[in-house]
Scaffold this motif. Structure first.
Motif, PDB file in Angstrom:
ATOM      1  N   ASP A   1       0.900  -1.307   0.028  1.00 18.38           N
ATOM      2  CA  ASP A   1       0.041   0.045   0.013  1.00 18.38           C
ATOM      3  C   ASP A   1       0.950   1.250   0.046  1.00 18.38           C
ATOM      4  O   ASP A   1       2.201   1.239   0.367  1.00 18.38           O
ATOM      5  CB  ASP A   1      -0.956  -0.065   1.320  1.00 18.38           C
ATOM      6  N   THR A   2       0.158   2.413  -0.354  1.00 20.84           N
ATOM      7  CA  THR A   2       0.920   3.740  -0.590  1.00 20.84           C
ATOM      8  C   THR A   2       0.820   4.539   0.718  1.00 20.84           C
ATOM      9  O   THR A   2      -0.444   5.146   0.885  1.00 20.84           O
ATOM     10  CB  THR A   2       0.623   4.417  -1.702  1.00 20.84           C
ATOM     11  N   LEU A   3       1.662   4.754   1.617  1.00 12.38           N
ATOM     12  CA  LEU A   3       1.498   5.843   2.757  1.00 12.38           C
ATOM     13  C   LEU A   3       1.947   7.165   2.162  1.00 12.38           C
ATOM     14  O   LEU A   3       2.068   7.233   0.795  1.00 12.38           O
ATOM     15  CB  LEU A   3       2.158   5.319   3.814  1.00 12.38           C
ATOM     16  N   TRP A   4       2.414   8.007   2.949  1.00  9.66           N
ATOM     17  CA  TRP A   4       2.696   9.323   2.386  1.00  9.66           C
ATOM     18  C   TRP A   4       3.761   9.963   3.497  1.00  9.66           C
ATOM     19  O   TRP A   4       4.109   9.609   4.387  1.00  9.66           O
ATOM     20  CB  TRP A   4       1.508  10.568   2.269  1.00  9.66           C
ATOM     21  N   THR A   5       4.567  10.815   2.953  1.00 11.05           N
ATOM     22  CA  THR A   5       5.602  11.450   3.629  1.00 11.05           C
ATOM     23  C   THR A   5       5.009  12.849   3.973  1.00 11.05           C
ATOM     24  O   THR A   5       5.812  13.473   4.971  1.00 11.05           O
ATOM     25  CB  THR A   5       7.052  11.388   2.929  1.00 11.05           C
ATOM     26  N   PHE A   6       4.147  13.755   3.495  1.00 12.17           N
ATOM     27  CA  PHE A   6       3.883  14.882   3.783  1.00 12.17           C
ATOM     28  C   PHE A   6       2.368  14.849   3.641  1.00 12.17           C
ATOM     29  O   PHE A   6       1.735  14.545   2.486  1.00 12.17           O
ATOM     30  CB  PHE A   6       4.446  15.903   2.848  1.00 12.17           C
TER      31      PHE A   6
ATOM     32  N   PHE B   1       5.616  13.691  12.136  1.00 11.86           N
ATOM     33  CA  PHE B   1       5.653  12.604  11.487  1.00 11.86           C
ATOM     34  C   PHE B   1       5.828  12.957   9.837  1.00 11.86           C
ATOM     35  O   PHE B   1       5.683  14.178   9.439  1.00 11.86           O
ATOM     36  CB  PHE B   1       3.979  11.970  11.128  1.00 11.86           C
ATOM     37  N   GLY B   2       6.460  11.915   9.017  1.00 10.73           N
ATOM     38  CA  GLY B   2       6.921  12.280   8.040  1.00 10.73           C
ATOM     39  C   GLY B   2       8.238  13.105   7.764  1.00 10.73           C
ATOM     40  O   GLY B   2       9.112  13.036   8.658  1.00 10.73           O
ATOM     41  N   ALA B   3       8.345  13.957   6.658  1.00 13.11           N
ATOM     42  CA  ALA B   3       9.756  14.904   6.394  1.00 13.11           C
ATOM     43  C   ALA B   3       9.250  16.007   6.042  1.00 13.11           C
ATOM     44  O   ALA B   3       8.272  16.403   5.500  1.00 13.11           O
ATOM     45  CB  ALA B   3      10.487  13.940   5.388  1.00 13.11           C
ATOM     46  N   ALA B   4      10.214  16.858   6.413  1.00 13.81           N
ATOM     47  CA  ALA B   4      10.085  18.267   6.142  1.00 13.81           C
ATOM     48  C   ALA B   4       9.680  18.544   4.646  1.00 13.81           C
ATOM     49  O   ALA B   4      10.655  18.088   3.767  1.00 13.81           O
ATOM     50  CB  ALA B   4      11.306  19.065   6.529  1.00 13.81           C
ATOM     51  N   LEU B   5       8.900  19.247   4.414  1.00 16.46           N
ATOM     52  CA  LEU B   5       8.332  19.278   2.888  1.00 16.46           C
ATOM     53  C   LEU B   5       9.629  19.923   2.067  1.00 16.46           C
ATOM     54  O   LEU B   5       9.923  19.564   1.007  1.00 16.46           O
ATOM     55  CB  LEU B   5       7.111  20.432   2.660  1.00 16.46           C
ATOM     56  N   PHE B   6      10.022  21.125   2.681  1.00 19.96           N
ATOM     57  CA  PHE B   6      11.109  21.763   1.835  1.00 19.96           C
ATOM     58  C   PHE B   6      12.558  21.410   2.425  1.00 19.96           C
ATOM     59  O   PHE B   6      13.477  22.270   2.076  1.00 19.96           O
ATOM     60  CB  PHE B   6      10.834  23.369   1.912  1.00 19.96           C
ATOM     61  N   GLY B   7      12.706  20.431   3.182  1.00 25.03           N
ATOM     62  CA  GLY B   7      13.801  20.190   3.573  1.00 25.03           C
ATOM     63  C   GLY B   7      14.895  19.854   2.378  1.00 25.03           C
ATOM     64  O   GLY B   7      14.678  19.178   1.415  1.00 25.03           O
TER      65      GLY B   7
END
Ligand SMILES: [Zn+2]
Length: 231
Positions: free
Chosen positions: A148-153, A182-188
């Motif tokens: 399945d497909t989760l998300w990072t942002f 949760f996830g990763a910084a969008l503009f990291g």
């Protein structure tokens, strides 16, 4: 530069064709995760997404929390959505090449997680190519293996509701949060993403053109949307 795959959940809705038109204008090919019941309710709008080049994936029939379902109930949710999507593609005269799946709320089914993963694997569901995601936590949580497909942002823009106190400023803060829980910084720097947005008519009512507002901001900040690929 940040690369991203765009996913848009809970279609279809009244607003779906306008979102599709915007994405095509910007040259963005997205995965739309549909619930069977929303496709039945807004069938023409769902057809519009398929006919105009978007990939429509399975997001269950009625959007339950899978950890609260029995295995049989969960499989019925997946299958009932499959039937609706097979018919949708057929009615559009478009070959259904890819079958991605996303659990509602990212709830993978609790104690039954392995059974559902096995089912997805054995029944032709396609894993979205996530090899660009190199975060240790992605691998530590087996997300690089799960079908399945989760998300990072997650914009969390669905939370903009009357009386919720959550506004577009909160979405803005999330976009610029360099240390999210949760996830990763969008503009990291150099971060890659699977981005989650929703196609809710309720959000369009609260903040007309919300998807343009947020996605334009990403484009202006150099985010490159890649065409989704599958493993
Ligand atoms: Zn959803």
């Amino acid at each position: 530069m940040n690369h991203a795959i765009l996913t848009i959940d809970d279609i279809a809705s009244k607003n779906t064709p306008a979102i599709v038109d915007y994405l095509n204008e910007k040259g963005i090919k997205a995965i739309f995760f549909a619930t069977g019941q929303n496709v039945q309710r807004y069938y023409e709008e769902a057809m519009y997404a398929v006919k105009n080049g978007m990939i429509v994936g399975n997001h269950s029939y009625s959007h339950p929390q899978f950890s609260k379902l029995t295995v049989v109930e969960g499989l019925e949710e997946i299958l009932n959505c499959e039937r609706v999507l097979d018919k949708l593609y057929k009615d559009c005269g478009v070959k259904r090449t890819f079958k991605p799946f996303r659990f509602p709320y990212g709830d993978k089914g609790g104690n039954n997680k392995d059974v559902f993963q096995q089912y997805l694997k054995e029944n032709g569901f396609h894993k979205v190519d996530d090899t660009m995601l190199t975060y240790p936590w992605w691998k530590a949580n087996n997300l690089n293996v799960d079908v399945d497909t989760l998300w990072t942002f997650d914009f969390a823009e669905y939370a903009i509701r009357p009386g919720s106190g959550f506004t577009k400023e909160n979405v803005w803060a999330r976009m610029h949060d360099m240390n999210p829980r949760f996830g990763a910084a969008l503009f990291g720097e150099g971060n890659a993403h699977i981005i989650l947005l929703h196609a809710h008519d309720e959000t369009e009512e609260m903040l007309p053109g919300y998807y343009k507002l947020f996605l334009d901001h990403l484009l202006e900040n150099g985010v490159v949307f890649d065409e989704p690929k599958f493993l």
